[in-house]
Design a protein around this motif. Structure first.
Motif, PDB file in Angstrom:
ATOM      1  N   SER A  18       0.839  -1.201   0.000  1.00  0.00           N
ATOM      2  CA  SER A  18       0.000   0.000   0.000  1.00  0.00           C
ATOM      3  C   SER A  18       0.874   1.251   0.000  1.00  0.00           C
ATOM      4  CB  SER A  18      -0.970  -0.011   1.181  1.00  0.00           C
ATOM      5  OG  SER A  18      -0.346   0.446   2.342  1.00  0.00           O
ATOM      6  N   LEU A  19       1.976   1.193   0.729  1.00  0.00           N
ATOM      7  CA  LEU A  19       2.891   2.347   0.725  1.00  0.00           C
ATOM      8  C   LEU A  19       3.474   2.538  -0.676  1.00  0.00           C
ATOM      9  CD1 LEU A  19       3.662   4.196   3.013  1.00  0.00           C
ATOM     10  CD2 LEU A  19       5.786   2.936   3.280  1.00  0.00           C
ATOM     11  N   ALA A  20       3.826   1.417  -1.299  1.00  0.00           N
ATOM     12  CA  ALA A  20       4.434   1.495  -2.628  1.00  0.00           C
ATOM     13  C   ALA A  20       3.446   2.061  -3.646  1.00  0.00           C
ATOM     14  CB  ALA A  20       4.905   0.114  -3.060  1.00  0.00           C
ATOM     15  N   LEU A  21       2.193   1.645  -3.560  1.00  0.00           N
ATOM     16  CA  LEU A  21       1.174   2.168  -4.483  1.00  0.00           C
ATOM     17  C   LEU A  21       1.062   3.680  -4.348  1.00  0.00           C
ATOM     18  CD1 LEU A  21      -1.796  -0.366  -4.357  1.00  0.00           C
ATOM     19  CD2 LEU A  21      -0.482   0.333  -6.352  1.00  0.00           C
ATOM     20  N   GLY A  22       0.980   4.145  -3.095  1.00  0.00           N
ATOM     21  CA  GLY A  22       0.860   5.582  -2.859  1.00  0.00           C
ATOM     22  C   GLY A  22       2.072   6.330  -3.372  1.00  0.00           C
ATOM     23  N   ILE A  23       3.243   5.777  -3.107  1.00  0.00           N
ATOM     24  CA  ILE A  23       4.469   6.447  -3.545  1.00  0.00           C
ATOM     25  C   ILE A  23       4.582   6.426  -5.061  1.00  0.00           C
ATOM     26  CG2 ILE A  23       6.972   6.195  -3.572  1.00  0.00           C
ATOM     27  CD1 ILE A  23       6.645   5.445  -0.551  1.00  0.00           C
ATOM     28  N   GLY A  24       4.287   5.291  -5.652  1.00  0.00           N
ATOM     29  CA  GLY A  24       4.347   5.184  -7.109  1.00  0.00           C
ATOM     30  C   GLY A  24       3.456   6.221  -7.773  1.00  0.00           C
ATOM     31  N   ALA A  25       2.220   6.341  -7.285  1.00  0.00           N
ATOM     32  CA  ALA A  25       1.282   7.296  -7.878  1.00  0.00           C
ATOM     33  C   ALA A  25       1.785   8.724  -7.698  1.00  0.00           C
ATOM     34  CB  ALA A  25      -0.098   7.138  -7.236  1.00  0.00           C
ATOM     35  N   SER A  26       2.274   9.046  -6.493  1.00  0.00           N
ATOM     36  CA  SER A  26       2.716  10.412  -6.229  1.00  0.00           C
ATOM     37  C   SER A  26       3.915  10.783  -7.092  1.00  0.00           C
ATOM     38  CB  SER A  26       3.112  10.598  -4.768  1.00  0.00           C
ATOM     39  OG  SER A  26       2.160  10.016  -3.943  1.00  0.00           O
ATOM     40  N   ILE A  27       4.864   9.859  -7.179  1.00  0.00           N
ATOM     41  CA  ILE A  27       6.083  10.173  -7.927  1.00  0.00           C
ATOM     42  C   ILE A  27       5.773  10.311  -9.418  1.00  0.00           C
ATOM     43  CG2 ILE A  27       8.380   9.337  -8.554  1.00  0.00           C
ATOM     44  CD1 ILE A  27       8.149  10.390  -5.709  1.00  0.00           C
ATOM     45  N   THR A  28       4.899   9.438  -9.928  1.00  0.00           N
ATOM     46  CA  THR A  28       4.529   9.534 -11.339  1.00  0.00           C
ATOM     47  C   THR A  28       3.933  10.909 -11.639  1.00  0.00           C
ATOM     48  OG1 THR A  28       4.025   7.193 -11.331  1.00  0.00           O
ATOM     49  CG2 THR A  28       3.185   8.471 -13.168  1.00  0.00           C
ATOM     50  N   THR A  29       2.931  11.290 -10.858  1.00  0.00           N
ATOM     51  CA  THR A  29       2.253  12.554 -11.162  1.00  0.00           C
ATOM     52  C   THR A  29       3.177  13.736 -10.914  1.00  0.00           C
ATOM     53  OG1 THR A  29       1.351  12.543  -8.946  1.00  0.00           O
ATOM     54  CG2 THR A  29      -0.047  11.690 -10.689  1.00  0.00           C
ATOM     55  N   LEU A  30       4.011  13.624  -9.883  1.00  0.00           N
ATOM     56  CA  LEU A  30       4.914  14.733  -9.578  1.00  0.00           C
ATOM     57  C   LEU A  30       5.956  14.910 -10.687  1.00  0.00           C
ATOM     58  CD1 LEU A  30       4.788  16.553  -7.150  1.00  0.00           C
ATOM     59  CD2 LEU A  30       6.709  15.334  -6.167  1.00  0.00           C
ATOM     60  N   THR A  31       6.408  13.797 -11.250  1.00  0.00           N
ATOM     61  CA  THR A  31       7.374  13.878 -12.341  1.00  0.00           C
ATOM     62  C   THR A  31       6.758  14.625 -13.531  1.00  0.00           C
ATOM     63  OG1 THR A  31       8.289  11.775 -11.662  1.00  0.00           O
ATOM     64  CG2 THR A  31       8.891  12.536 -13.841  1.00  0.00           C
ATOM     65  N   VAL A  32       5.528  14.263 -13.864  1.00  0.00           N
ATOM     66  CA  VAL A  32       4.853  14.941 -14.975  1.00  0.00           C
ATOM     67  C   VAL A  32       4.663  16.418 -14.651  1.00  0.00           C
ATOM     68  CG1 VAL A  32       2.705  15.067 -16.271  1.00  0.00           C
ATOM     69  CG2 VAL A  32       3.696  12.855 -15.750  1.00  0.00           C
ATOM     70  N   PHE A  33       4.272  16.692 -13.413  1.00  0.00           N
ATOM     71  CA  PHE A  33       4.040  18.068 -13.012  1.00  0.00           C
ATOM     72  C   PHE A  33       5.317  18.896 -13.125  1.00  0.00           C
ATOM     73  CE2 PHE A  33       3.840  21.387  -9.765  1.00  0.00           C
ATOM     74  CZ  PHE A  33       2.659  22.009 -10.112  1.00  0.00           C
ATOM     75  N   ARG A  34       6.416  18.309 -12.649  1.00  0.00           N
ATOM     76  CA  ARG A  34       7.694  19.021 -12.698  1.00  0.00           C
ATOM     77  C   ARG A  34       8.143  19.234 -14.135  1.00  0.00           C
ATOM     78  NH1 ARG A  34      12.678  18.403  -9.492  1.00  0.00           N
ATOM     79  NH2 ARG A  34      13.225  17.213 -11.325  1.00  0.00           N
ATOM     80  N   LEU A  35       7.878  18.237 -14.949  1.00  0.00           N
ATOM     81  CA  LEU A  35       8.226  18.342 -16.364  1.00  0.00           C
ATOM     82  C   LEU A  35       7.486  19.515 -16.998  1.00  0.00           C
ATOM     83  CD1 LEU A  35       9.056  17.116 -19.198  1.00  0.00           C
ATOM     84  CD2 LEU A  35       6.945  15.836 -19.046  1.00  0.00           C
ATOM     85  N   LEU A  36       6.188  19.627 -16.666  1.00  0.00           N
ATOM     86  CA  LEU A  36       5.374  20.649 -17.315  1.00  0.00           C
ATOM     87  C   LEU A  36       5.635  22.033 -16.753  1.00  0.00           C
ATOM     88  CD1 LEU A  36       1.981  18.837 -17.736  1.00  0.00           C
ATOM     89  CD2 LEU A  36       3.862  19.071 -19.304  1.00  0.00           C
ATOM     90  N   SER A  37       5.989  22.100 -15.471  1.00  0.00           N
ATOM     91  CA  SER A  37       6.166  23.411 -14.878  1.00  0.00           C
ATOM     92  C   SER A  37       7.642  23.789 -14.817  1.00  0.00           C
ATOM     93  CB  SER A  37       5.551  23.441 -13.480  1.00  0.00           C
ATOM     94  OG  SER A  37       6.152  22.440 -12.698  1.00  0.00           O
ATOM     95  N   GLY A  38       8.444  23.068 -15.588  1.00  0.00           N
ATOM     96  CA  GLY A  38       9.881  23.306 -15.556  1.00  0.00           C
ATOM     97  C   GLY A  38      10.270  24.659 -16.135  1.00  0.00           C
ATOM     98  N   ASP A  39      11.492  25.038 -15.889  1.00  0.00           N
ATOM     99  CA  ASP A  39      12.026  26.292 -16.410  1.00  0.00           C
ATOM    100  C   ASP A  39      12.644  26.002 -17.780  1.00  0.00           C
ATOM    101  OD1 ASP A  39      13.376  28.589 -16.988  1.00  0.00           O
ATOM    102  OD2 ASP A  39      14.070  28.917 -14.931  1.00  0.00           O
TER     103      ASP A  39
END
Lengths: 409, 435
Positions: free
Chosen positions: B26-47
């Motif tokens: 369950s911890l891994a699922l939560g972390i996997g989801a967060s990291i995936t979305t955060l990576t996309v978010f960082r990619l899109l909001s990058g400088d």
């Protein structure tokens, strides 16, 4: 069943009970909103277009530049396309529903108005209503003599000669209701593009705009203006659903023989175009469904874990109860009721949280308010999940033999 | 001591394999989801241009009539008319300035065998290259004089050079664009700012492969190339051939300003310019705006709402997973009250018990992090299959890799706090008595 013994037991396990309630509350809050978001996406994807979607194919050609013979070549193309077996109608139009680009204009009913009443999309082209398969509610289609060439329209606009512009227009029911609520729109005057007068000659039941649904998905107007291939977005061909692929292939071949140098930018059926248009929505809906499932599974596993622990911890007291005459059913019901109680408290808190999240989404993402019926849906889901999850441990508890009471632990 | 705790923790985790697996999963699922979305978010909001972004500014003017505003909510027009853009560029009030528009061009290779193809092009002015600090493989950009003389010159992207000339130095050679010969003066090295800030609202792609050809604005216009986006506000119709004098906005202008003094001076200049245009009767509203690069990207909503929503949801999910882990850990540790009682009676301090349970939580965290990383890679693979422009860019970088473990560890230690505290306050005597 008496819930007092359950409550007093829970009071001795405050932390665990609170954690379970918290988990259920959070899950409930997120699931309610996620289901609501899924519903929003599905609504968007199921929007009706008002055209004969299953009977249309389109071919988009690259811009060939302004040339004097563009109109004649377009006419030749259209005539050639019409000759293909199975083709019912053909048009060169400026925009295609669910296509990328659109032409939009401000519409007002009175020239003295400070601001436009609505922003509508403008369809141009010959025989657009019959080709797209649009239903006319009242009024009539354009007559052949009412059509003008776009080049002439531009020239007239350049000179400011409003009389040389084609006056008749077809509007969608949504536009009519917005401009003249409760009145007969036929023959009414409206002004577009800051002062060009148009007269309504017919009302279409529905016609979706190509994109920008936020401005009013069904706000569309058709003008009787002929386009050349350098002005339009592409050819739209209507045929029987089963002929679509064949017609598309023949049409492409025919266009290539007429001019081997042209570049086809896009082609396909309207169904494909629609699917592509809503690709993002479908992906998002899929992700949301995935999140809901994952959440429910995690919550269910959490309930299983905690319930198993409780059952194991109370092994002895279960044995005592059984020895004192409690049936297996009593024990089973005890754990089921306990779960129902915790879930219900969790759901109650979750509802408040769900409402809060919805308010946040309304402010930050321009989402509408969540209709009330999403709350019971979320609640029912969690009750079901809770009961399913607790069933295993509860059955295990019910199977504890009375003799356990006599053993030392 | 730590070794002993590790040993104890592993023994305890092994004893309850299902429960342990549940917690890790369950911890891994939560972390996997967060990291995936955060990576996309960082990619899109990058400088997009880290070395220059603080010096780049996007001026906006409002040539729209008051009764026919650009937007009902009072937003400034995104683009500029040709007249205003050229006035700003020619005024040279900033360190560097360039006007630009995107276009689609047909490139016809000189080799007879190769087929013509469509490419993304940029019509711009000379300062574009030094201002955005574009790296050149061969040659350089064109000069202001080339702009004025409408020289038929072009800067091409590295990937186009590879495609047409096999990567050789092509400066001085010609390519045919939209039926006109252009002399290559420069070849860019790989240059793909993400998001492609300069093409925003101009109709270009926001992510992915960069533009292929860069041409002087006036030369390209003289050759009949038209911008991807034109928005008209005048009563007359938009005739693509005469956009220069039309009441249409179709150009973006960027200026380079270093230092707050320069920025405020430029803002004053813009206000004066707008006021002057009002007195000339060209404008009806003297309002202006000057946004920095990052602010402009934020204002234009470069990060889609869907992506923000996904990030929020993923972290909500992680929170639930953490709560879940807390519950399970708590259940586990309460079951071990007797073991704790024995250890305490044998002389273990409360701190020792606390540390022991925190080590157990940390092990779960690390395991959850490793599995979460697998889930994140899976999730990003899923993102790459999606039909979005940024799909191919969704990869886990080292920063996110390290961050995953940080999140996993923090989440599990946080989850372990309550159970460990409950464990260390267990009174030894009653536990021993029961036994």
């Amino acid at each position: 069943m008496d819930i007092r013994p359950i409550l007093s037991t829970l009071r001795r396990h405050k932390f665990t009970a609170c954690l379970l309630i918290l988990e259920i509350a959070l899950t409930c809050a997120i699931i309610c909103n996620a289901i609501f978001l899924i519903g929003q996406r599905l609504d968007r994807m199921n929007i009706s277009s008002g055209i004969a979607e299953h009977e249309l194919v389109y071919i988009q050609l690259a811009y060939i530049g302004e040339r004097p013979d563009a109109m004649a070549r377009t006419a030749a193309d259209l005539a050639a396309l019409r000759e293909i077996a199975g083709v019912r109608a053909v048009t060169m139009t400026n925009q295609i529903p669910f296509g990328g680009s659109s032409s939009n204009m401000g519409v007002r009913t009175d020239l003295a108005q400070q601001k436009d009443t609505i922003n509508a999309s403008q369809y141009l082209g010959e025989n657009v209503p019959s080709t797209l398969g649009i239903q006319l509610e009242v009024g009539r289609d354009f007559r052949p003599e009412e059509y003008r060439d776009l080049t002439d329209v531009y020239a007239a606009l350049g000179k400011g000669d409003m009389n040389a512009l084609p006056k008749p227009a077809l509007i969608s029911r949504a536009v009519a209701d917005q401009l003249w609520p409760g009145q007969d729109p036929l023959g009414k005057q409206m002004y577009v593009g800051g002062g060009i007068p148009l007269t309504v000659i017919g009302v279409m039941a529905q016609l979706i705009r190509p994109n920008q649904f936020g401005d009013g998905a069904q706000y569309s107007v058709i003008n009787p203006i002929r386009l050349s291939m350098s002005q339009g977005a592409g050819y739209v061909i209507r045929c029987a659903p089963q002929d679509r692929e064949q017609v598309l292939k023949l049409a492409l071949a025919k266009l290539k023989t007429l001019d081997p140098n042209r570049i086809v930018l896009g082609k396909g059926t309207l169904d494909q175009l629609r699917r592509d248009y809503f690709q993002n929505d479908r992906a998002m809906a899929g992700i949301l469904v995935g999140v809901c499932l994952a959440l429910l599974i995690v919550t269910a596993l959490g309930i299983v874990g905690l319930a198993s622990f409780w059952v194991a911890q109370r092994n002895r007291s279960i044995g005592v109860r059984r020895a004192l005459g409690a049936t297996r059913g009593n024990i089973l019901h005890y754990f089921q009721t306990e779960n129902f109680l915790l879930t219900t408290i969790g759901i109650a808190i979750g509802m408040v949280l769900a409402y809060g999240i919805n308010l946040f989404l309304i402010v930050h993402y321009e989402l509408p308010r969540m209709p009330g019926f999403y709350f019971p849906v979320g609640a029912a889901l969690l009750w079901v999940i809770g009961q399913c999850a607790v069933l295993g441990p509860a059955l295990r508890a019910a199977a504890v033999p009375p003799v356990v009471a006599t053993r030392s632990v | 001591m730590l070794g002993y705790y590790l040993d104890l923790a592993l023994r305890s985790l092994k004893r309850n394999q299902v429960l342990t697996a549940l917690m890790v999963l369950s911890l891994a699922l939560g972390i996997g989801a967060s990291i995936t979305t955060l990576t996309v978010f960082r990619l899109l909001s990058g400088d997009p241009l880290p070395q220059r972004s603080s010096q780049l500014f996007y001026p906006q003017l409002d040539p729209y009539p008051i009764d026919q505003p650009f937007s009902r909510s009072g937003k400034m027009p995104w683009l500029m008319t040709y007249i205003d853009a050229m006035n700003l560029v020619h005024a040279r009030k900033a360190q560097r300035q360039a006007a630009m528009a995107m276009t689609q061009v047909k490139v016809i290779p000189m080799d007879a065998g190769k087929k013509p193809f469509f490419s993304d092009g940029v019509m711009t002015t000379a300062d574009f290259f030094p201002m955005f600090d574009t790296p050149f493989q061969y040659g350089a950009g064109w000069s202001g004089a080339d702009d004025d003389s409408r020289a038929q010159v072009v800067v091409i992207a590295g990937f186009l050079n590879d495609k047409l000339f096999g990567g050789a130095n092509s400066v001085g050679r010609n390519i045919r664009i939209e039926g006109h010969d252009f002399r290559i003066v420069g070849v860019l090295r790989h240059w793909e700012p993400e998001p492609r800030f300069y093409g925003l609202r101009l109709g270009g792609h926001d992510y992915g492969q960069g533009d292929a050809v860069f041409m002087p604005l006036q030369s390209a216009r003289a050759d009949g190339m038209s911008p991807q986006v034109t928005l008209s506000f005048g009563p007359e119709s938009t005739d693509v051939a005469h956009l220069e004098n039309a009441s249409s906005i179709w150009l973006g202008v960027w200026v380079q300003l270093s230092g707050a003094a320069d920025v405020s001076a430029y803002r004053t200049f813009l206000s004066h310019y707008a006021a002057q245009q009002v007195s000339l009767g060209r404008f009806q509203r003297p309002r202006v705006s000057l946004s920095g690069l990052t602010q402009w990207l934020d204002d234009q909503g470069v990060v889609p709402d869907d992506v923000r929503l996904q990030v929020g949801m993923a972290f909500g999910f992680l929170l639930i997973c953490v709560v879940n882990t807390v519950g399970l850990l708590l259940a586990k540790c309460l079951r071990r009250s007797r073991e704790i009682g024995v250890r305490r009676a044998l002389g273990a301090s409360r701190g020792a018990i606390f540390a022991q349970f925190m080590v157990e939580a940390a092990i779960i965290g690390v395991a959850g992090g490793v599995l979460g990383l697998v889930f994140a890679e899976l999730g990003l693979w899923g993102v790459r299959q999606q039909p979005v422009e940024y799909a191919s860019l969704a990869h886990l970088d080292f920063g996110m890799f390290a961050f995953t473990f940080a999140v996993a560890l923090v989440a599990s230690l946080f989850a372990g706090l309550l159970p460990s505290w409950r464990a260390c306050v267990v009174a030894p005597a009653p536990q021993l008595k029961i036994a």
